[in-house]
Every structure is written in C-alpha cells, then in structure tokens.
Design a protein around this motif. Structure first.
Motif, PDB file in Angstrom:
ATOM      1  N   LEU A 177     -51.283  50.214  65.460  1.00  0.00           N
ATOM      2  CA  LEU A 177     -51.210  50.303  66.914  1.00  0.00           C
ATOM      3  C   LEU A 177     -51.396  48.931  67.569  1.00  0.00           C
ATOM      4  O   LEU A 177     -50.770  48.641  68.594  1.00  0.00           O
ATOM      5  N   VAL A 178     -52.250  48.098  66.979  1.00  0.00           N
ATOM      6  CA  VAL A 178     -52.416  46.740  67.504  1.00  0.00           C
ATOM      7  C   VAL A 178     -51.096  45.987  67.413  1.00  0.00           C
ATOM      8  O   VAL A 178     -50.675  45.316  68.365  1.00  0.00           O
ATOM      9  N   TYR A 179     -50.416  46.110  66.273  1.00  0.00           N
ATOM     10  CA  TYR A 179     -49.131  45.441  66.097  1.00  0.00           C
ATOM     11  C   TYR A 179     -48.110  45.911  67.136  1.00  0.00           C
ATOM     12  O   TYR A 179     -47.419  45.104  67.760  1.00  0.00           O
ATOM     13  N   ARG A 180     -48.023  47.217  67.306  1.00  0.00           N
ATOM     14  CA  ARG A 180     -46.952  47.790  68.115  1.00  0.00           C
ATOM     15  C   ARG A 180     -47.264  47.804  69.609  1.00  0.00           C
ATOM     16  O   ARG A 180     -46.396  47.483  70.430  1.00  0.00           O
ATOM     17  N   GLU A 181     -48.497  48.174  69.971  1.00  0.00           N
ATOM     18  CA  GLU A 181     -48.799  48.411  71.375  1.00  0.00           C
ATOM     19  C   GLU A 181     -49.447  47.221  72.073  1.00  0.00           C
ATOM     20  O   GLU A 181     -49.308  47.078  73.289  1.00  0.00           O
ATOM     21  N   ILE A 182     -50.177  46.391  71.330  1.00  0.00           N
ATOM     22  CA  ILE A 182     -50.823  45.239  71.956  1.00  0.00           C
ATOM     23  C   ILE A 182     -50.014  43.970  71.725  1.00  0.00           C
ATOM     24  O   ILE A 182     -49.715  43.220  72.657  1.00  0.00           O
ATOM     25  N   GLU A 183     -49.614  43.724  70.477  1.00  0.00           N
ATOM     26  CA  GLU A 183     -48.835  42.531  70.170  1.00  0.00           C
ATOM     27  C   GLU A 183     -47.337  42.725  70.413  1.00  0.00           C
ATOM     28  O   GLU A 183     -46.581  41.757  70.400  1.00  0.00           O
ATOM     29  N   LYS A 184     -46.939  43.974  70.624  1.00  0.00           N
ATOM     30  CA  LYS A 184     -45.539  44.288  70.953  1.00  0.00           C
ATOM     31  C   LYS A 184     -44.558  43.811  69.878  1.00  0.00           C
ATOM     32  O   LYS A 184     -43.454  43.355  70.172  1.00  0.00           O
ATOM     33  N   LEU A 185     -44.958  43.920  68.620  1.00  0.00           N
ATOM     34  CA  LEU A 185     -44.052  43.551  67.531  1.00  0.00           C
ATOM     35  C   LEU A 185     -42.999  44.649  67.361  1.00  0.00           C
ATOM     36  O   LEU A 185     -43.291  45.838  67.505  1.00  0.00           O
ATOM     37  N   ASN A 186     -41.780  44.247  67.033  1.00  0.00           N
ATOM     38  CA  ASN A 186     -40.783  45.274  66.742  1.00  0.00           C
ATOM     39  C   ASN A 186     -41.133  45.958  65.422  1.00  0.00           C
ATOM     40  O   ASN A 186     -41.984  45.483  64.659  1.00  0.00           O
ATOM     41  N   ARG A 187     -40.476  47.059  65.148  1.00  0.00           N
ATOM     42  CA  ARG A 187     -40.871  47.870  63.988  1.00  0.00           C
ATOM     43  C   ARG A 187     -40.715  47.110  62.665  1.00  0.00           C
ATOM     44  O   ARG A 187     -41.541  47.250  61.767  1.00  0.00           O
ATOM     45  N   ILE A 188     -39.682  46.294  62.552  1.00  0.00           N
ATOM     46  CA  ILE A 188     -39.475  45.540  61.305  1.00  0.00           C
ATOM     47  C   ILE A 188     -40.584  44.513  61.113  1.00  0.00           C
ATOM     48  O   ILE A 188     -41.177  44.413  60.032  1.00  0.00           O
ATOM     49  N   LYS A 189     -40.890  43.738  62.156  1.00  0.00           N
ATOM     50  CA  LYS A 189     -41.943  42.720  62.053  1.00  0.00           C
ATOM     51  C   LYS A 189     -43.302  43.389  61.822  1.00  0.00           C
ATOM     52  O   LYS A 189     -44.105  42.925  61.006  1.00  0.00           O
ATOM     53  N   ALA A 190     -43.557  44.497  62.525  1.00  0.00           N
ATOM     54  CA  ALA A 190     -44.822  45.207  62.357  1.00  0.00           C
ATOM     55  C   ALA A 190     -44.968  45.732  60.930  1.00  0.00           C
ATOM     56  O   ALA A 190     -46.049  45.651  60.325  1.00  0.00           O
ATOM     57  N   SER A 191     -43.881  46.248  60.375  1.00  0.00           N
ATOM     58  CA  SER A 191     -43.928  46.783  59.008  1.00  0.00           C
ATOM     59  C   SER A 191     -44.188  45.669  58.002  1.00  0.00           C
ATOM     60  O   SER A 191     -44.959  45.844  57.041  1.00  0.00           O
ATOM     61  N   TRP A 192     -43.575  44.524  58.223  1.00  0.00           N
ATOM     62  CA  TRP A 192     -43.772  43.372  57.332  1.00  0.00           C
ATOM     63  C   TRP A 192     -45.223  42.900  57.380  1.00  0.00           C
ATOM     64  O   TRP A 192     -45.846  42.671  56.345  1.00  0.00           O
ATOM     65  N   CYS A 193     -45.761  42.789  58.588  1.00  0.00           N
ATOM     66  CA  CYS A 193     -47.160  42.372  58.728  1.00  0.00           C
ATOM     67  C   CYS A 193     -48.111  43.414  58.131  1.00  0.00           C
ATOM     68  O   CYS A 193     -49.105  43.071  57.478  1.00  0.00           O
ATOM     69  N   PHE A 194     -47.794  44.694  58.349  1.00  0.00           N
ATOM     70  CA  PHE A 194     -48.663  45.756  57.847  1.00  0.00           C
ATOM     71  C   PHE A 194     -48.702  45.767  56.328  1.00  0.00           C
ATOM     72  O   PHE A 194     -49.754  46.009  55.727  1.00  0.00           O
ATOM     73  N   ALA A 195     -47.559  45.498  55.699  1.00  0.00           N
ATOM     74  CA  ALA A 195     -47.523  45.461  54.240  1.00  0.00           C
ATOM     75  C   ALA A 195     -48.438  44.359  53.718  1.00  0.00           C
ATOM     76  O   ALA A 195     -49.176  44.561  52.739  1.00  0.00           O
ATOM     77  N   HIS A 196     -48.410  43.206  54.355  1.00  0.00           N
ATOM     78  CA  HIS A 196     -49.295  42.114  53.950  1.00  0.00           C
ATOM     79  C   HIS A 196     -50.755  42.452  54.243  1.00  0.00           C
ATOM     80  O   HIS A 196     -51.646  42.161  53.436  1.00  0.00           O
ATOM     81  N   TYR A 197     -51.004  43.055  55.387  1.00  0.00           N
ATOM     82  CA  TYR A 197     -52.365  43.481  55.731  1.00  0.00           C
ATOM     83  C   TYR A 197     -52.924  44.429  54.674  1.00  0.00           C
ATOM     84  O   TYR A 197     -54.054  44.282  54.213  1.00  0.00           O
ATOM     85  N   ALA A 198     -52.128  45.415  54.292  1.00  0.00           N
ATOM     86  CA  ALA A 198     -52.570  46.403  53.298  1.00  0.00           C
ATOM     87  C   ALA A 198     -52.857  45.734  51.956  1.00  0.00           C
ATOM     88  O   ALA A 198     -53.845  46.042  51.282  1.00  0.00           O
ATOM     89  N   MET A 199     -51.988  44.812  51.558  1.00  0.00           N
ATOM     90  CA  MET A 199     -52.193  44.105  50.287  1.00  0.00           C
ATOM     91  C   MET A 199     -53.507  43.318  50.314  1.00  0.00           C
ATOM     92  O   MET A 199     -54.306  43.369  49.376  1.00  0.00           O
ATOM     93  N   HIS A 200     -53.747  42.580  51.401  1.00  0.00           N
ATOM     94  CA  HIS A 200     -54.969  41.787  51.504  1.00  0.00           C
ATOM     95  C   HIS A 200     -56.216  42.669  51.576  1.00  0.00           C
ATOM     96  O   HIS A 200     -57.266  42.321  51.049  1.00  0.00           O
ATOM     97  N   ALA A 201     -56.082  43.817  52.217  1.00  0.00           N
ATOM     98  CA  ALA A 201     -57.211  44.752  52.315  1.00  0.00           C
ATOM     99  C   ALA A 201     -57.614  45.243  50.928  1.00  0.00           C
ATOM    100  O   ALA A 201     -58.796  45.384  50.609  1.00  0.00           O
ATOM    101  N   VAL A 202     -56.612  45.533  50.094  1.00  0.00           N
ATOM    102  CA  VAL A 202     -56.878  45.984  48.720  1.00  0.00           C
ATOM    103  C   VAL A 202     -57.524  44.850  47.919  1.00  0.00           C
ATOM    104  O   VAL A 202     -58.502  45.066  47.188  1.00  0.00           O
TER     105      VAL A 202
END
Length: 253
Positions: free
Chosen positions: A224-249
């Motif tokens: 939601l931060v990616y999409r609603e606050i930072e206003k990233l498009n779905r492709i950019k948000a998905s790319w960032c989220f994939a990296h976020y998830a990897m780093h979280a693990v």
C-alpha cells in the motif's frame, strides 16, 4: 552534563507496555550521552502502564508523558511526540525495545562529524522475553530513496534525524509501515541515510504466531505504501516488492 551538547528528543509511543516499559526507559537513562528528553505518548493503555509512566515522569524531569484520549495507533502517537519535541535531533524507540548504553553518544558524534541529516545503526534481535537471539542486522554504508524502496534494512529504533537539515516532518497516518513511508518521504527530498555499522540497539520480536501475523500485515502495508503513498505503477511496485520480500527473508536467516 555538558549543556553545549545538542538536545536529542526521543519519541516513544506506548500501548499496554507494562511488561517492557521499565527496560526501555532504563536503557535511555543509562545512556552515556545525557542531554536528552524522552517524550512518551501513551495511546490509551489499560494495563497499568499509565500509572507507571506518571511515576517515571515524576522521578526524572527529562521524561515527559502525554496521555492520548483516543487510541490512534503508532503514527498518531509519534506525530504528537514530534509536535512536542524540543530537540534539534529526533530519535525513535518503541516501548518494548532497548538501546545499548553508548547508542546516542556514538550516533550523535557520527552525525556531527560528517554533518549527516539522517543516520541509522546496526541492531540485534531479542526474544519476547528479552533474551538475545545472536542475530545482528548490519547497517549498510548508505541508503538512498531508490534503495529504501527495495529494502527494510533501516530499523526505526536506530534512526536519528537532524530536523535543522531535513525540516519539520510528520509520519503518514497509516497503522503500520509509517516509518518506511516517513523515511521515503525524507529521502525523496534528496537526503541520504548513512549507516553506522555498530550493534547499538535491541529489537524485541513476538512469539512465532505473532511474527507470522505481523509479517503478513507488514507485507500488505508495504504494498500500500508503494501504490497509495509513493504512487508507483503496478510494474514498478511489483519489482520493488519482490526485492523487499527477498531482503526480508534474508534478514531472518
């Protein structure tokens, strides 16, 4: 106390923290750097925390307690604390976490030596009972806005911000991940966050069931931060989220 040292305002939201608040406050009082104020914002606790906080503030004039009338969550509490903070430098410490005794001293020296506006440090995990898990999160040398979009490496309990350089700021009013949204907001202005790679804080995690629940909530809020606050498009948000998830693990390994 050396009054030439700048005042550091520590923002601590509390809610039903009767079991841990003593450890948190003690870790502040034991700091080798002593020119601080601890602004505790109690978010309608019902477990005796309020009574304990009244005693704490009565015993040390550097501890100021603000009691909220309506439960609003961590973002609201922290923003009330920011409104009341008198210091040039702002630090954050939740009511179940702890600092090593030289945390403020080392970090303020680090900031002043290099004239940094935004810094963070390494930290370690501890169990819900306060026992070390022998897991230290290292602080990278620096983090920019684009790095922060893909990583959660900056622990809120380790952050210190120089408001003279960044200007006054508030946290977005969302229930979780308001710290991530705040760091992104500051870094988006062209500020860089610099890491002091020393283990200077202790982050308390819950039991296994609460960890799983919280990770799921955090993941949804990050999206939601990616999409609603930072206003990233779905492709950019998905790319960032994939990296976020990897780093979280990786942080948990």
């Amino acid at each position: 106390m050396d009054r030439t040292q700048p005042l550091i305002s520590i923002i601590t939201p509390s809610f039903n923290a009767i079991r841990t608040i003593d450890e948190t406050v003690d870790s502040v009082k034991k700091q080798t750097y002593q020119n601080w104020e601890l602004v505790i914002i109690d978010d309608c606790s019902t477990d005796g925390t309020r009574e304990k906080l009244k005693m704490m503030s009565a015993s040390d004039k550097r501890i100021r307690v603000i009691f909220l009338d309506v439960n609003g969550g961590a973002a609201v509490a922290r923003n009330v604390g920011l409104d009341h903070a008198k210091g040039r430098y702002i630090a954050f410490l939740d009511s179940d976490d702890r600092w090593k005794q030289d945390k403020l001293d080392k970090q303020i020296q680090f900031m002043q030596k290099h004239q940094y506006a935004f810094t963070f440090t390494g930290y370690e995990y501890m169990t819900h009972n306060g026992q070390s898990m022998n897991k230290v999160i290292q602080a990278p040398q620096k983090v920019t806005y684009h790095h922060m979009l893909k990583n959660t490496i900056v622990g809120c309990l380790t952050v210190m911000i120089d408001r003279k350089q960044t200007g006054m700021f508030k946290m977005p009013n969302i229930r979780t991940r308001q710290d991530l949204a705040t760091w992104l907001m500051i870094l988006k202005q062209g500020v860089t966050a610099y890491g002091l790679n020393e283990n200077l804080a202790e982050y308390r995690i819950g039991n296994s069931s609460s960890i799983s629940k919280n990770k799921w909530k955090a993941a949804k809020q990050t999206w939601l931060v990616y999409r609603e606050i930072e206003k990233l498009n779905r492709i950019k948000a998905s790319w960032c989220f994939a990296h976020y998830a990897m780093h979280a693990v990786l942080k948990r390994l």
